[in-house]
Enzyme design. Structure first.
Site, PDB file in Angstrom:
ATOM      1  N   PHE A   1      56.943   6.328  76.271  1.00 39.52           N
ATOM      2  CA  PHE A   1      55.595   6.091  75.766  1.00 39.52           C
ATOM      3  C   PHE A   1      55.426   4.777  75.007  1.00 39.52           C
ATOM      4  O   PHE A   1      54.316   4.430  74.625  1.00 39.52           O
ATOM      5  CB  PHE A   1      55.165   7.253  74.867  1.00 39.52           C
ATOM      6  CG  PHE A   1      55.127   8.566  75.595  1.00 39.52           C
ATOM      7  CD1 PHE A   1      54.074   8.866  76.451  1.00 39.52           C
ATOM      8  CD2 PHE A   1      56.136   9.497  75.436  1.00 39.52           C
ATOM      9  CE1 PHE A   1      54.038  10.076  77.127  1.00 39.52           C
ATOM     10  CE2 PHE A   1      56.112  10.708  76.107  1.00 39.52           C
ATOM     11  CZ  PHE A   1      55.057  10.998  76.961  1.00 39.52           C
TER      12      PHE A   1
ATOM     13  N   ASN B   1      49.857  19.810  72.867  1.00 40.72           N
ATOM     14  CA  ASN B   1      48.573  20.203  73.439  1.00 40.72           C
ATOM     15  C   ASN B   1      48.034  21.434  72.695  1.00 40.72           C
ATOM     16  O   ASN B   1      48.755  22.098  71.954  1.00 40.72           O
ATOM     17  CB  ASN B   1      48.640  20.383  74.958  1.00 40.72           C
ATOM     18  CG  ASN B   1      49.357  21.630  75.398  1.00 40.72           C
ATOM     19  OD1 ASN B   1      49.319  22.676  74.746  1.00 40.72           O
ATOM     20  ND2 ASN B   1      50.022  21.549  76.536  1.00 40.72           N
TER      21      ASN B   1
ATOM     22  N   CYS C   1      46.087  15.303  77.881  1.00 43.24           N
ATOM     23  CA  CYS C   1      46.217  16.331  78.917  1.00 43.24           C
ATOM     24  C   CYS C   1      44.870  16.885  79.363  1.00 43.24           C
ATOM     25  O   CYS C   1      44.798  17.671  80.305  1.00 43.24           O
ATOM     26  CB  CYS C   1      47.120  17.462  78.431  1.00 43.24           C
ATOM     27  SG  CYS C   1      46.418  18.393  77.047  1.00 43.24           S
TER      28      CYS C   1
END
Length: 158
Positions: free
Chosen positions: A56, A94, A127
């Protein structure tokens, strides 16, 4: 009686901050976080990262010592942590993971050790979820670091 430290002597002191980053999309914020932490006078920053986190961000964008390992050994560092020193953690996941009852138990366990949570925030996640789970904004994290340093070490917040 010890003399009261001056602002100049506080800046000369080095305070060490170890930033741990795991394989979450929140690792995208690492270069900015390190940059903002380095703006705090007297602060020395080191990063411990998992190999998956490097997906990332670019390690070349991190201008401090960077330790990495493929075995995700950050939990070992935390288990060896001197509990008399502050430890801040910033959850990022998430929404479904955040809402799982096990997550609340784990966060409560960390807080029971005296660790300081910088809560995740509500937003549209990468997401596609809309809800809690995004890591706190960099400025929020930096402000909390300044606050904790001020409480534990007498640094004046700027």
């Amino acid at each position: 009686m010890e003399p009261h430290p001056t602002a100049a002597s506080l800046v000369e002191r080095k305070f060490h901050v170890l930033v741990g980053v795991t394989g979450s999309v929140a690792a995208l914020k690492l270069p900015l976080l390190v940059s903002k932490l380095l703006d705090i006078p007297g602060l020395e920053v080191t990063v411990i990262t998992t190999e998956r986190a490097k997906h990332f961000y670019s390690p070349q964008d991190i201008p401090v010592t960077l330790y990495s390992d493929s075995d995700e050994w950050e939990t070992c560092v935390i288990r060896a942590w001197d509990c008399s020193k502050p430890l801040l953690f910033c959850p990022a996941m998430n929404t479904t993971m955040w809402e799982h009852p096990l997550t609340a138990q784990q966060v409560d366990q960390l807080k029971s050790f005296g660790y300081v949570e910088i809560p995740c925030v509500y937003k549209k996640l990468v997401c596609g979820d809309q809800g809690l789970g995004a890591m706190a904004e960099v400025e929020t994290i930096v402000d909390k670091v300044k606050e904790v340093l001020s409480q534990h070490n007498g640094i004046q917040q700027s």
